[in-house]
Structures are given as structure tokens and as C-alpha cells.
Write a protein that holds these residues in place. Structure first.
Motif, PDB file in Angstrom:
ATOM      1  N   GLN A  26       0.508  -0.989  -0.158  1.00  0.00           N
ATOM      2  CA  GLN A  26      -0.131   0.301  -0.004  1.00  0.00           C
ATOM      3  C   GLN A  26       0.862   1.408   0.293  1.00  0.00           C
ATOM      4  N   PRO A  27       1.131   2.089  -1.042  1.00  0.00           N
ATOM      5  CA  PRO A  27       1.999   3.561  -0.787  1.00  0.00           C
ATOM      6  C   PRO A  27       1.248   4.610   0.161  1.00  0.00           C
ATOM      7  N   GLN A  28       1.689   4.993   0.484  1.00  0.00           N
ATOM      8  CA  GLN A  28       1.771   6.452   1.472  1.00  0.00           C
ATOM      9  C   GLN A  28       0.485   6.657   1.091  1.00  0.00           C
ATOM     10  N   HIS A  29       0.643   7.584  -0.010  1.00  0.00           N
ATOM     11  CA  HIS A  29      -0.403   8.066  -0.368  1.00  0.00           C
ATOM     12  C   HIS A  29      -1.565   7.616  -0.329  1.00  0.00           C
ATOM     13  N   THR A  30      -2.309   6.532  -0.418  1.00  0.00           N
ATOM     14  CA  THR A  30      -3.460   5.720   0.369  1.00  0.00           C
ATOM     15  C   THR A  30      -4.085   5.471   1.207  1.00  0.00           C
ATOM     16  N   LEU A  31      -2.468   5.169   1.337  1.00  0.00           N
ATOM     17  CA  LEU A  31      -2.283   4.962   3.221  1.00  0.00           C
ATOM     18  C   LEU A  31      -3.410   6.771   3.813  1.00  0.00           C
ATOM     19  N   GLU A  32      -2.902   7.709   3.708  1.00  0.00           N
ATOM     20  CA  GLU A  32      -3.119   9.190   3.281  1.00  0.00           C
ATOM     21  C   GLU A  32      -4.496   9.569   3.553  1.00  0.00           C
ATOM     22  N   LEU A  33      -4.923   8.364   2.230  1.00  0.00           N
ATOM     23  CA  LEU A  33      -6.415   8.341   2.103  1.00  0.00           C
ATOM     24  C   LEU A  33      -6.943   8.053   2.848  1.00  0.00           C
ATOM     25  N   LEU A  34      -6.789   6.406   3.093  1.00  0.00           N
ATOM     26  CA  LEU A  34      -7.668   6.253   3.956  1.00  0.00           C
ATOM     27  C   LEU A  34      -7.879   6.636   5.819  1.00  0.00           C
ATOM     28  N   GLN A  35      -6.665   7.526   5.843  1.00  0.00           N
ATOM     29  CA  GLN A  35      -7.122   7.945   7.078  1.00  0.00           C
ATOM     30  C   GLN A  35      -8.045   9.438   7.271  1.00  0.00           C
ATOM     31  N   ARG A  36      -8.721   9.848   5.639  1.00  0.00           N
ATOM     32  CA  ARG A  36      -9.605  10.792   5.618  1.00  0.00           C
ATOM     33  C   ARG A  36     -10.944  10.727   5.214  1.00  0.00           C
ATOM     34  N   LEU A  37     -10.924   9.564   4.901  1.00  0.00           N
ATOM     35  CA  LEU A  37     -12.057   9.260   4.448  1.00  0.00           C
ATOM     36  C   LEU A  37     -13.365   8.512   5.172  1.00  0.00           C
ATOM     37  N   ARG A  38     -14.284   8.717   4.604  1.00  0.00           N
ATOM     38  CA  ARG A  38     -15.462   8.506   6.050  1.00  0.00           C
ATOM     39  C   ARG A  38     -16.567   7.463   5.363  1.00  0.00           C
ATOM     40  N   ARG A  49     -14.058  -3.984   8.267  1.00  0.00           N
ATOM     41  CA  ARG A  49     -13.922  -2.877   8.889  1.00  0.00           C
ATOM     42  C   ARG A  49     -12.180  -2.977   9.645  1.00  0.00           C
ATOM     43  N   ARG A  50     -12.355  -4.860   9.259  1.00  0.00           N
ATOM     44  CA  ARG A  50     -11.319  -5.179  10.081  1.00  0.00           C
ATOM     45  C   ARG A  50      -9.688  -5.036   9.119  1.00  0.00           C
ATOM     46  N   TYR A  51      -9.610  -4.686   8.639  1.00  0.00           N
ATOM     47  CA  TYR A  51      -8.969  -4.107   7.154  1.00  0.00           C
ATOM     48  C   TYR A  51      -8.201  -2.618   7.240  1.00  0.00           C
ATOM     49  N   LEU A  52      -9.301  -2.205   7.328  1.00  0.00           N
ATOM     50  CA  LEU A  52      -9.402  -0.643   7.973  1.00  0.00           C
ATOM     51  C   LEU A  52      -8.209  -0.375   9.040  1.00  0.00           C
ATOM     52  N   SER A  53      -8.282  -1.419  10.319  1.00  0.00           N
ATOM     53  CA  SER A  53      -8.183  -1.496  11.165  1.00  0.00           C
ATOM     54  C   SER A  53      -6.762  -1.262  11.517  1.00  0.00           C
ATOM     55  N   ARG A  54      -6.682  -2.729  10.600  1.00  0.00           N
ATOM     56  CA  ARG A  54      -4.900  -2.447  10.400  1.00  0.00           C
ATOM     57  C   ARG A  54      -4.255  -1.606  10.066  1.00  0.00           C
ATOM     58  N   SER A  62     -15.969   3.831  13.888  1.00  0.00           N
ATOM     59  CA  SER A  62     -17.066   4.235  14.253  1.00  0.00           C
ATOM     60  C   SER A  62     -17.619   5.335  13.688  1.00  0.00           C
ATOM     61  N   THR A  63     -16.633   6.511  13.151  1.00  0.00           N
ATOM     62  CA  THR A  63     -16.866   7.742  12.463  1.00  0.00           C
ATOM     63  C   THR A  63     -17.340   6.626  11.079  1.00  0.00           C
ATOM     64  N   LEU A  64     -16.830   5.878   9.901  1.00  0.00           N
ATOM     65  CA  LEU A  64     -17.490   5.393   8.653  1.00  0.00           C
ATOM     66  C   LEU A  64     -18.426   5.040   8.855  1.00  0.00           C
ATOM     67  N   THR A  65     -18.759   4.950   7.151  1.00  0.00           N
ATOM     68  CA  THR A  65     -19.731   4.847   7.125  1.00  0.00           C
ATOM     69  C   THR A  65     -20.053   3.850   5.731  1.00  0.00           C
ATOM     70  N   LEU A  66     -20.142   2.330   5.597  1.00  0.00           N
ATOM     71  CA  LEU A  66     -19.654   1.189   5.444  1.00  0.00           C
ATOM     72  C   LEU A  66     -21.111   0.472   4.470  1.00  0.00           C
ATOM     73  N   ILE A  92     -15.969   9.418  -1.538  1.00  0.00           N
ATOM     74  CA  ILE A  92     -15.894   7.597  -1.599  1.00  0.00           C
ATOM     75  C   ILE A  92     -15.091   7.022  -2.013  1.00  0.00           C
ATOM     76  N   GLY A  93     -14.650   5.867  -1.582  1.00  0.00           N
ATOM     77  CA  GLY A  93     -13.858   4.789  -1.206  1.00  0.00           C
ATOM     78  C   GLY A  93     -14.527   3.694  -1.656  1.00  0.00           C
ATOM     79  N   VAL A  94     -13.923   2.851  -2.504  1.00  0.00           N
ATOM     80  CA  VAL A  94     -15.011   1.261  -3.003  1.00  0.00           C
ATOM     81  C   VAL A  94     -13.134   0.213  -3.233  1.00  0.00           C
TER      82      VAL A  94
END
Length: 246
Positions: A26-38, A49-54, A62-66, A92-94
Motif C-alpha cells: 500500500q503506497p503512502q498516498h493511499t494510506l493518507e487517503l484512508l485516514q481521511r475517507l469516511r 472494518r478489520r482491514y481498515l483497523s490494520r 465508529s466514524t465510518l459509514t460502510l 467515497i472509497g470502493v
């Protein structure tokens, strides 16, 4: 419809193929995106959710809507709500269950809706079992077909495999397919029994993980390997038929 300012983007986020450190793929750019997507559209909310936690330690899940793609109802999802959010400026992320969304994956339905509605679609780099296995096979990478899962019905399945062989022999076209992991060994034996022993088979297992194995051999040698007890039972695998180096 023309794309307008103030709209959000649909990000296509490739994820892990197996148990491996996030930094491996996972590139750093994507990790930064995952920090802000809701907001996300996913196949399975629990595994997402398990993946995002890792991937993003400390992220408040709890702030995310999936929103799930409902496999029991033709992969329906709350389309109008997702498009409303995007038109309102929310990104939005897919995410697929593994690998690249939209490739052998129902995420393409969300992508198609966004194109029709003038929403910008942003594909991100990441692991694809199809491309990784093709790269490592030694087969033709300019002319290939990916079939997904082979048919279950025996006669139809055998007909398709014989057609795959014809395409390899006559056109040099690499043939790529997958199987339910518990049927991996059965598939290899079936290929050895049905197709020409000189045809080349490449098997890529547990890609990107510490258990990764990739082997390209004629079917005659695969038959010998299987007779000696080699097994890929219940391991994520992708299979390729090809001509090898001419």
C-alpha cells in the motif's frame, strides 16, 4: 453529463491478497487517503472494518459509514445515497474483499453508476492477482483472457478448457482462470488428464505473502508433481495456460 466542481471522487482502493504487512503493497498516498475517507462501498462491512483497523492504526472505525454490495440481491447498494454524497462533495472509497475493486469484482457496478452521473473515478495502484501471476508466468502478456471461475457443469467445463487449449496453441493467447481453493488440486489433475501434456501451466499461490509459490511447467511434469503429493488445497491460487517461450 459533464463533471462539475465541488463533487467528490470515487476512489478505487486495492487491498491485500493475503496476510502481509500493509507497507508491502500500500503506497503512502493511499494510506493518507484512508485516514481521511469516511464513506466506503464494500463487499463485506465486517472484513472491511478489520482491514481498515490494520491499515490505519488508531482510526476511529465508529466514524465510518460502510455501504455493502448485497450479493443476495444482484449486488445492490444504496445507489441514490452514494451519488448524493458524491454530488455533495464527499469522497467515497470502493474496496474489494481482496485485490483490485472492479476487476473480477462487483465494484464495477458502482464505477459504472459514477461514470453515468459525471463523477470522477480515481483508480489507485495496488496488488492484482491477475497481473502479478501473468507477470511471473513467462507467458504472453500482450494477448490474454481472464475467465474468472470455470463452469461447474462437467461437459461445459471440458468444452471451455479445450477451447482454452486451442487459443493457446493457435493464437498464443494466455488463458487465466481461478477456482474455489478447496478444488485447486482437483483442477490441476483435470487439466493434466484432459489437455496436451506439452501445454504449459503456471500456478501462482498465496501471492505477495511469505508463503508465495509460483511454478510454470508442462502439464506432463505437473502430473508427476501431483502424483508425488504436491498440494495447493485451500490456498488462494490463480491458474494460467500458455505456450511459454517460443
Amino acid at each position: 453529463m459533464e463533471r462539475g466542481e465541488g463533487r467528490g471522487c470515487l476512489y478505487l482502493i486495492p487491498i491485500e491478497l493475503g496476510e502481509v504487512k500493509v507497507e508491502r503493497y500500500q503506497p503512502q498516498h493511499t494510506l493518507e487517503l484512508l485516514q481521511r475517507l469516511r464513506y466506503y462501498v464494500v463487499e463485506n462491512a465486517r472484513t472491511a472494518r478489520r482491514y481498515l483497523s490494520r491499515a490505519v492504526p488508531g482510526l476511529d472505525i465508529s466514524t465510518l459509514t460502510l455501504y455493502e454490495l448485497d450479493k443476495h440481491h444482484d449486488y445492490a447498494y444504496p445507489r441514490e445515497k452514494v451519488l448524493e454524497l458524491l454530488h455533495g462533495g464527499e469522497d467515497i472509497g470502493v474496496m474489494s474483499e481482496a485485490g483490485c475493486p472492479g476487476v473480477a469484482d462487483p465494484g464495477h457496478l458502482v464505477v459504472a453508476d459514477c461514470h453515468r452521473d459525471g463523477i470522477q473515478v480515481v483508480p489507485l495502484v495496488g496488488p492484482s492477482s491477475i497481473l502479478l501471476s501473468l507477470m511471473a508466468s513467462g507467458f504472453n502478456g500482450q494477448h490474454f483472457t481472464f475467465y474468472g471461475y470455470l463452469p461447474h457443469e462437467r461437459v461445459v467445463r471440458r468444452r471451455q478448457l479445450l477451447e482454452c487449449q486451442r487459443r493457446v496453441v493457435e493464437q498464443g493467447e494466455t488463458q487465466i482462470f481461478i477456482e474455489a481453493p478447496y478444488r485447486n488440486d482437483q483442477l490441476i489433475r483435470e487439466l493434466c488428464e484432459l489437455l496436451s501434456p506439452s501445454l504449459q501451466l503456471s500456478v501462482a499461490v498465496d501471492l505477495t505473502t511469505s508463503a508465495e509459490e509460483i511454478a510454470t511447467l508442462p502439464l506432463s511434469l505437473w502430473a508427476k508433481r501431483m502424483s508425488k503429493g504436491v498440494s495447493y488445497h485451500k490456498r488462494p491460487a490463480i491458474f494460467l495456460l500458455g505456450r511459454g517461450h517460443d
